[in-house]
Design a protein around this motif. Structure first.
Motif, PDB file in Angstrom:
ATOM      1  N   VAL A  92      -9.425  -0.459 -14.572  1.00 48.98           N
ATOM      2  CA  VAL A  92      -8.488  -0.475 -15.697  1.00 48.98           C
ATOM      3  C   VAL A  92      -7.869   0.912 -15.786  1.00 48.98           C
ATOM      4  N   ALA A  93      -6.561   0.983 -15.637  1.00 53.29           N
ATOM      5  CA  ALA A  93      -5.845   2.257 -15.718  1.00 53.29           C
ATOM      6  C   ALA A  93      -5.646   2.624 -17.182  1.00 53.29           C
ATOM      7  N   VAL A  94      -6.293   3.699 -17.611  1.00 52.87           N
ATOM      8  CA  VAL A  94      -6.114   4.189 -18.975  1.00 52.87           C
ATOM      9  C   VAL A  94      -4.831   5.015 -19.043  1.00 52.87           C
ATOM     10  N   THR A  95      -4.544   5.726 -17.955  1.00 56.34           N
ATOM     11  CA  THR A  95      -3.285   6.438 -17.774  1.00 56.34           C
ATOM     12  C   THR A  95      -2.587   5.844 -16.555  1.00 56.34           C
ATOM     13  N   ASP A  96      -1.317   6.124 -16.388  1.00 56.63           N
ATOM     14  CA  ASP A  96      -0.676   5.811 -15.110  1.00 56.63           C
ATOM     15  C   ASP A  96      -1.458   6.502 -13.995  1.00 56.63           C
ATOM     16  N   LEU A  97      -1.660   5.814 -12.883  1.00 59.68           N
ATOM     17  CA  LEU A  97      -2.339   6.417 -11.742  1.00 59.68           C
ATOM     18  C   LEU A  97      -1.875   5.727 -10.466  1.00 59.68           C
ATOM     19  N   VAL A  98      -2.112   6.393  -9.339  1.00 58.65           N
ATOM     20  CA  VAL A  98      -1.739   5.845  -8.040  1.00 58.65           C
ATOM     21  C   VAL A  98      -2.999   5.651  -7.210  1.00 58.65           C
ATOM     22  N   LEU A  99      -3.136   4.462  -6.624  1.00 56.76           N
ATOM     23  CA  LEU A  99      -4.231   4.178  -5.704  1.00 56.76           C
ATOM     24  C   LEU A  99      -3.723   4.246  -4.268  1.00 56.76           C
ATOM     25  N   LEU A 100      -4.481   4.923  -3.416  1.00 55.42           N
ATOM     26  CA  LEU A 100      -4.215   4.954  -1.979  1.00 55.42           C
ATOM     27  C   LEU A 100      -5.196   3.984  -1.335  1.00 55.42           C
ATOM     28  N   ILE A 101      -4.680   2.909  -0.733  1.00 58.10           N
ATOM     29  CA  ILE A 101      -5.556   1.840  -0.279  1.00 58.10           C
ATOM     30  C   ILE A 101      -5.187   1.336   1.116  1.00 58.10           C
ATOM     31  N   GLY A 102      -6.143   0.698   1.751  1.00 62.41           N
ATOM     32  CA  GLY A 102      -5.955   0.137   3.084  1.00 62.41           C
ATOM     33  C   GLY A 102      -6.844  -1.078   3.267  1.00 62.41           C
ATOM     34  N   CYS A 103      -6.907  -1.587   4.487  1.00 62.66           N
ATOM     35  CA  CYS A 103      -7.676  -2.796   4.793  1.00 62.66           C
ATOM     36  C   CYS A 103      -8.901  -2.461   5.635  1.00 62.66           C
TER      37      CYS A 103
END
Length: 205
Positions: A92-103
């Motif tokens: 749950v994002a409480v603030t704006d945030l960016v996730l760096l994700i892959g497979c």
């Protein structure tokens, strides 16, 4: 790097946006948690687990399995590592945030991973998402100068200290905590990590 949104169709292979949860009390309680200049992760927080939404996450999100609710807060702009679990993770994002994700499927037979395959997704403040078990992820990146705050929900015991023998070969060499397999980047110098990330240590500007 292009930053997409978790509402985009391209997020579908990594997870999904969760709806129908009343996040108000959870977001308010998270305002009391610290936001350090680096990054802090706390697996289990009693005050968060005492909220009514904990029962919803346990029953709707994990089919009745025991869960823990914690947080990852701080300031971060780099990938540094990727990890995966044998289960989905709810954020749950409480603030704006960016996730760096892959497979996870892109990890090679020698347990290395090419960071050029990483994608970036904005999670707007107040958004709950499920991150699938096969999605590689790590600490979020902050968007605003004030840092980021992110609720982390997982089956109870995840990311806690290992209490059983673990071999240092094959996939077992990636295990750094219970239900946590991690591949680090050499630049990050994470103690005890297998440094299998190849390529740039991705940075969000």
């Amino acid at each position: 790097m292009k930053i997409q949104n978790v509402t985009d169709a391209s997020f579908g292979k990594y997870g999904k946006v969760l709806t129908g949860y009343d996040l108000g009390a959870l977001l308010r309680e998270m305002k009391h948690t610290p936001v350090p200049e680096d990054t802090v992760y706390v697996p289990s927080v009693e005050e968060l687990e005492a909220l009514d939404i904990a029962g919803e996450f346990q029953n709707r999100g994990y089919g009745g399995l025991p869960i823990q609710i914690g947080y990852c807060n701080g300031h971060n702009k780099k990938l540094n590592a990727v990890e995966y679990h044998r289960c989905s993770e709810i954020n749950v994002a409480v603030t704006d945030l960016v996730l760096l994700i892959g497979c996870q499927q892109d990890i090679t037979e020698d347990f290395t991973y090419d960071t050029s395959k990483i994608e970036a997704f904005l999670v707007p403040a107040g958004t709950a998402i499920e991150v699938y078990a096969t999605t590689l992820h790590y600490a979020p990146c902050h968007v605003a100068e004030g840092g980021f705050q992110c609720v982390v929900v997982l089956p109870r015991g995840t990311n806690t200290d290992i209490t059983f023998p673990v071999a240092k070969t094959g996939e077992d060499a990636l295990m750094t905590a219970k239900n946590k397999w991690l591949i680090g980047h050499e630049e990050a110098a994470i103690e005890g990590a297998f440094n299998g990330l190849k390529g740039e240590n991705i940075t969000i500007d």
